[in-house]
Design an enzyme around this catalytic site. Structure first.
Site, PDB file in Angstrom:
ATOM      1  N   ALA A   8       0.814  -1.213   0.000  1.00 47.07           N
ATOM      2  CA  ALA A   8       0.000   0.000   0.000  1.00 47.07           C
ATOM      3  C   ALA A   8       0.848   1.265   0.000  1.00 47.07           C
ATOM      4  O   ALA A   8       1.891   1.331   0.644  1.00 47.07           O
ATOM      5  CB  ALA A   8      -0.909   0.002   1.232  1.00 47.07           C
ATOM      6  N   CYS A   9       0.359   2.255  -0.740  1.00 43.74           N
ATOM      7  CA  CYS A   9       0.948   3.593  -0.710  1.00 43.74           C
ATOM      8  C   CYS A   9      -0.197   4.587  -0.739  1.00 43.74           C
ATOM      9  O   CYS A   9      -1.363   4.209  -0.735  1.00 43.74           O
ATOM     10  CB  CYS A   9       1.919   3.811  -1.873  1.00 43.74           C
ATOM     11  SG  CYS A   9       1.182   3.885  -3.507  1.00 43.74           S
ATOM     12  N   GLY A  10       0.115   5.856  -0.783  1.00 45.18           N
ATOM     13  CA  GLY A  10      -0.896   6.892  -0.710  1.00 45.18           C
ATOM     14  C   GLY A  10      -2.038   6.730  -1.694  1.00 45.18           C
ATOM     15  O   GLY A  10      -3.202   6.759  -1.329  1.00 45.18           O
ATOM     16  N   LEU A  41      -3.470   3.255   0.949  1.00 46.54           N
ATOM     17  CA  LEU A  41      -3.361   3.090   2.400  1.00 46.54           C
ATOM     18  C   LEU A  41      -4.728   3.072   3.069  1.00 46.54           C
ATOM     19  O   LEU A  41      -4.982   2.256   3.950  1.00 46.54           O
ATOM     20  CB  LEU A  41      -2.511   4.217   3.005  1.00 46.54           C
ATOM     21  CG  LEU A  41      -1.006   4.017   2.966  1.00 46.54           C
ATOM     22  CD1 LEU A  41      -0.298   5.311   3.337  1.00 46.54           C
ATOM     23  CD2 LEU A  41      -0.582   2.901   3.889  1.00 46.54           C
TER      24      LEU A  41
END
Length: 93
Positions: A8-10, A41
């Site tokens: 996960a990232c932004g 996220l």
């Protein structure tokens, strides 16, 4: 059966792609069958319970629902990258 990793990232696109690729390549080189799924996220709490590992490139203070969690920022910066990849391998072995 392949291990399932949630990355996960932004926004679920940019940095998670880099991290997911590094993880898959490393695990393949070490004989571990794994698949990665990229997400935002904010979507982690609703998805993570179906995964063997959570890796994030941003701050994550939410509920990993029992899934092991490894911060993925070292895979972007290169600082402690090998240590992080080894930790991921340990968890999935």
């Amino acid at each position: 059966m392949a291990k399932r990793i949630l990355v996960a990232c932004g926004n679920g696109i940019a940095t998670s792609t880099v991290v997911a690729t590094k993880i898959r390549n490393y695990l393949t080189e070490n004989g571990i069958d794994a698949e990665t799924t990229q997400t935002k996220l904010m979507e982690v709490p609703g998805k993570v319970s179906n995964y063997d590992l959570l890796v994030t490139t941003g701050q994550f203070g939410g509920d990993a629902h029992g899934a092991p969690y490894v911060p993925g920022m070292p895979l972007l910066t290169g600082i402690d990258e090998e240590k992080t990849l080894e930790r991921i391998k340990e968890i999935l072995s």
